[in-house]
Design a protein around this motif. Structure first.
Motif, mmCIF file in Angstrom:
data_model
loop_
_atom_site.group_PDB
_atom_site.id
_atom_site.type_symbol
_atom_site.label_atom_id
_atom_site.label_comp_id
_atom_site.label_asym_id
_atom_site.label_seq_id
_atom_site.Cartn_x
_atom_site.Cartn_y
_atom_site.Cartn_z
ATOM 1 N N LEU B 374 -2.472 -8.222 8.267
ATOM 2 C CA LEU B 374 -3.403 -7.405 7.226
ATOM 3 C C LEU B 374 -2.925 -6.217 6.789
ATOM 4 C CD1 LEU B 374 -5.967 -8.114 5.537
ATOM 5 C CD2 LEU B 374 -7.243 -6.825 7.276
ATOM 6 N N ARG B 375 -2.650 -5.298 8.076
ATOM 7 C CA ARG B 375 -2.234 -4.048 7.771
ATOM 8 C C ARG B 375 -0.539 -4.031 7.229
ATOM 9 N NH1 ARG B 375 -4.275 -3.001 12.889
ATOM 10 N NH2 ARG B 375 -2.383 -3.496 13.716
ATOM 11 N N ARG B 376 0.224 -4.958 7.443
ATOM 12 C CA ARG B 376 1.665 -5.056 6.962
ATOM 13 C C ARG B 376 1.539 -5.541 5.624
ATOM 14 N NH1 ARG B 376 4.819 -9.596 9.799
ATOM 15 N NH2 ARG B 376 3.286 -10.876 8.418
ATOM 16 N N THR B 377 0.527 -6.485 5.247
ATOM 17 C CA THR B 377 0.577 -6.818 3.825
ATOM 18 C C THR B 377 0.003 -5.984 3.174
ATOM 19 O OG1 THR B 377 0.157 -9.070 4.792
ATOM 20 C CG2 THR B 377 -0.288 -8.776 2.593
ATOM 21 N N GLY B 378 -1.111 -5.287 3.642
ATOM 22 C CA GLY B 378 -1.649 -4.112 3.030
ATOM 23 C C GLY B 378 -0.614 -2.886 2.551
ATOM 24 N N ARG B 379 0.098 -2.519 3.288
ATOM 25 C CA ARG B 379 1.046 -1.475 3.087
ATOM 26 C C ARG B 379 2.019 -1.992 2.282
ATOM 27 N NH1 ARG B 379 1.298 -0.199 8.482
ATOM 28 N NH2 ARG B 379 3.167 -1.850 8.770
ATOM 29 N N LEU B 380 2.532 -3.204 2.131
ATOM 30 C CA LEU B 380 3.493 -3.527 1.101
ATOM 31 C C LEU B 380 2.667 -3.756 -0.332
ATOM 32 C CD1 LEU B 380 6.291 -5.067 1.279
ATOM 33 C CD2 LEU B 380 4.961 -7.210 1.403
ATOM 34 N N TYR B 381 1.595 -4.251 -0.282
ATOM 35 C CA TYR B 381 0.967 -4.516 -1.573
ATOM 36 C C TYR B 381 0.439 -3.212 -2.217
ATOM 37 C CZ TYR B 381 1.096 -9.474 -0.751
ATOM 38 O OH TYR B 381 1.566 -10.900 -0.629
ATOM 39 N N ARG B 382 0.010 -2.335 -1.307
ATOM 40 C CA ARG B 382 -0.258 -0.964 -1.783
ATOM 41 C C ARG B 382 0.974 -0.171 -2.433
ATOM 42 N NH1 ARG B 382 -2.704 2.281 2.372
ATOM 43 N NH2 ARG B 382 -0.506 2.569 3.140
ATOM 44 N N GLU B 383 1.978 -0.245 -1.901
ATOM 45 C CA GLU B 383 3.252 0.475 -2.519
ATOM 46 C C GLU B 383 3.677 -0.359 -3.890
ATOM 47 O OE1 GLU B 383 5.375 1.098 1.597
ATOM 48 O OE2 GLU B 383 6.287 -0.251 0.398
ATOM 49 N N ARG B 384 3.422 -1.686 -4.063
ATOM 50 C CA ARG B 384 3.704 -2.334 -5.081
ATOM 51 C C ARG B 384 2.713 -1.811 -6.385
ATOM 52 N NH1 ARG B 384 5.574 -8.116 -2.490
ATOM 53 N NH2 ARG B 384 7.288 -7.309 -1.753
ATOM 54 N N ARG B 385 1.480 -1.768 -5.939
ATOM 55 C CA ARG B 385 0.345 -1.384 -6.826
ATOM 56 C C ARG B 385 0.796 0.156 -7.363
ATOM 57 N NH1 ARG B 385 -5.171 1.360 -4.730
ATOM 58 N NH2 ARG B 385 -3.555 2.630 -3.888
#
Lengths: 489, 489
Positions: B374-385
């Motif tokens: 969750l943390r890893r995915t969240g970091r990735l998707y936040r950057e993309r947002r």
């Protein structure tokens, strides 16, 4: 907030809400530390905090467990726990149909229920196949598929298997489903509205009855004899419907090969007659071929679908019986405009069946391997069928029993005066489980004189032992000439 | 009959029925011989026979293929092939709802559609887990599960994940489904009858609209603003229903976190008000929390389910968005009498979700590993947002865009005069795909001014490139002061 505090807080919540139930074991501090990417000291400190709060108990050798008695201040009531509370009115009166009835289990029980024999599943080969799929296709295998109708390659494989059984269809006619059960559920969803009449064989597969009832269908039974569904009765029934100007039945559900529960197969001439009736009266036929290729004697009769050149028949097959039910992959073959509506129904119902399993199955099921597995399984199950016949002849000579030419089920007429529901209880008391005939009829009472035995699930020696127990149960219930049971003498 | 003849006959059937289509490649004789357990000579002889009959063509290097032109005598018409033929009347006029619309694909297309990024799926780890499950549990993992509600251990794991999000429920409240899509489909099946009124947010998830429509529901929309569903409008609507003595709505479908398509989240006070309205008016709430734990900023608001102590809320979650959609595993949390009816519906619909995948997921998803992912995915998707926000600000400064606090979707208001349906075509011409707003409204016209962008599916540099293309498409459609589009100047 320090890490160990966060961890402690999270675990405290899990324990007090009941998510970590009393007496459940917490992960070892090493495993949890590795999982969370924190140090073992952090985990150890959190565990120590919980221990001093009385929420967990640590014991040498058995790790850390949730304390058997929780401090009362920390425990709230979980919403699912309230008994005797009032539920909102829309929840109704929980008017369920029959509860999902699970028979007794355990190594000592001889169960003539369930599906195929797990010992026959190709576990290791299938495991290798999944590994290959993940290695070669990677994330693609864990995505949604490109087509809600199913993986194109698996659909092609299905058409090849069907061609080997005389059913020639293009891959575009195939819709991959979660077992043949979902194939029927989707057809129900698209074609059946509450109050519609649906025709079923009687007796028939109990979960089809339950599904159709759940859809609100009015079920009308057509009797089955040794050659399958009585097409003459069907003809009369449809004609009466027409003369009375009643709305046409919305579906005819039929299991033409090794019928569930009777084991009977529909004769070739009846297949032609049935299709002609469906044409004339405009009734779609759902052909459930759940085990048509598991044949032990005689010759195959062409599928009704193979006679259909006009989109009258919806044909369902499955990999559950022959390979392994845990896959939950089956298929529906359907032609004509309704096909697109069924694909749409599949999509909105679950966005498609697991692509990983579809890809693995496609790679696993070459026609050759399928045929090999079929031969092996067929040999095994035929021996078991014959073992059941011998055991019944020896221990229950006055039970009626027609040898099924294939499939999984034998339908046994009980000796006069023995009722299947009473027998079920007496049999379970003796460590043997059967399916009472009542499950397969619209009026349960009509099945009181029969039981269904699955002969495929266990080795021959257990079959013999099970029949001995069953005979003892029958004997305990036999009606003597004076009208009382032998047990009471 | 010699073996090679049997094989030849079978292949001939497969070719003439079209199951082996023109130009498809037959297995190598070595592979087929191994599959069938026969000698290579047998296969070679069968292939030679087919070749001399003109049914296959052998070429050095490319193996044996089905001949491009089949001898006419051998070819029958496959039933699915007939065009312009008449279908039985019950097949109706193929009145499908929207066709499953697939956007353009290929490496050159920047697609702001679909779900998560396959590159983020833990493929290798999951492959190892499946292997472990098969090695340790063997055939048991490939059987039907013991409980149609789902594997008991996975249900316990789900309660632990939910507890970490503040929802305290016992494992008995959890029903494992084929994705959260099936959770809604089952609720539909049990609670919604044709003609019933169902309330939905507007705009809302398009496949929910299609599912509810397929069930025959009359849909009534409740508008969404920056704080989620307008509870004040809902209150008026329910009150009007009551005053007019109309049957109560059968369901309220709501996506409270990072709503699809708007990205808005329902405020805490509205959650309380919504639940109170559901209580007073006796309307069940379906809470679709498809991506509630993918949060990039701000604080989590408690789930409506966590406020519910009376069985008013049915809560659905899924592993599809965070882990991998190809698994097709989600869950429904439900309390009260309706729970048993939903378990029954699950059972008759598909006999349960694949046990193999349930067991593998259960082994895979320790809470720690879930949180890590969750943390890893969240970091990735936040950057993309954030990359999407920057790109929009730079290249489409007059498009309206509210930064979503989590989830996958951004909802973009198009510059005045640009319609989403026209834009969709212009964008696809330039190699970029978006979801037009029309899909998410009851009257497609209402969505003409919006598009939905999924920012999670691709890396930042592609996001920037995609927005540049999108801006070019928008510019080609802009209305000039004189009322004609810039393209026509």
């Amino acid at each position: 907030m320090p890490l160990y505090r966060q961890l402690e807080g999270w675990l405290r919540d899990a324990i007090t809400t009941g998510a970590l139930p009393v007496d459940s074991r917490l992960p070892s501090s090493r495993a949890l530390a590795a999982d969370l990417g924190v140090s073992r000291v952090t985990v150890g400190t959190a565990y120590a905090e919980l221990e001093s709060a009385g929420l967990v108990v640590a014991a040498v050798g058995s790790g850390t467990r949730v304390a058997p008695v929780l401090p009362t201040t920390a425990v709230g009531a979980a919403p699912g726990d309230r008994r005797g509370g009032t539920w909102p009115a829309w929840q109704g009166s929980a008017e369920t149909s029959e509860p999902a009835e699970a028979g007794p289990r355990g190594p000592d029980v001889v169960a003539f229920t369930g599906v195929g024999d797990p010992a026959a599943y190709p576990v290791a080969e299938f495991g290798r196949t999944i590994r290959q799929v993940l290695a070669r296709e990677g994330a693609a295998a864990l995505s949604y598929g490109p087509d809600p109708a199913g993986d194109p390659s698996l659909r092609r494989t299905v058409t090849q298997l069907l061609a080997s059984q005389g059913i020639g269809v293009p891959p575009e006619s195939v819709l991959i489903t979660s077992g043949s059960q979902q194939a029927l559920a989707l057809v129900c969803q698209v074609l059946v509205r509450p109050g519609d009449t649906v025709l079923v064989e009687e007796p028939t597969y109990d979960l089809a009855l339950r599904l159709l009832r759940a859809a609100g269908a009015q079920l009308v039974g057509v009797p089955v004899d040794g050659h399958g569904l009585r097409v003459d009765v069907l003809a009369e029934l449809l004609e009466r419907h027409r003369l009375l100007d009643r709305p046409r039945p919305r579906l005819l559900y039929v299991v033409p090969n090794f019928q569930n529960p009777t084991g009977a197969s529909l004769s070739g001439s009846r297949r032609h007659a049935l299709l002609e009736l469906a044409r004339v009266h405009g009734v779609p036929v759902f052909e459930d071929d759940f085990a048509g290729d598991l044949r032990y004697s005689g010759r195959a009769t062409p599928a009704i679908k193979s006679l259909d050149d006009g989109g009258h028949v919806l044909y369902a097959g499955t990999f559950s019986k022959l390979l392994m039910p845990g896959l939950r992959i089956g298929y529906l073959v359907v032609d004509g405009p309704v096909r697109q509506r069924l694909v749409e129904a599949k999509q909105v119902t679950d966005l498609g069946t697991s692509l990983l399993l579809q890809r693995a199955l496609d790679r696993f099921v070459t026609v050759g391997r399928y045929q090999t597995n079929l031969r092996r399984t067929g040999r095994l199950y035929r021996e078991r069928r014959d073992a059941l016949r011998s055991a019944l002849a020896e221990h229950l000579p006055d039970a009626g029993f027609a040898l099924p030419a294939g499939g999984l089920f034998a339908w046994v007429a009980l000796p006069a005066g023995v009722r299947s529901d009473t027998l079920l209880r007496a049999a379970r008391d003796r460590g043997v489980d059967v399916a009472p005939g009542s499950r397969f009829f619209l009026r349960p009472e009509d099945g009181a004189g029969h039981i269904r035995l699955n002969f495929a699930v266990q080795p021959q020696e257990r079959i013999a032992a099970g029949v001995v127990r069953l005979a003892a149960a029958v004997d305990s219930l036999r009606v003597t000439p004076s009208g009382t049971s032998s047990r009471q003498r």
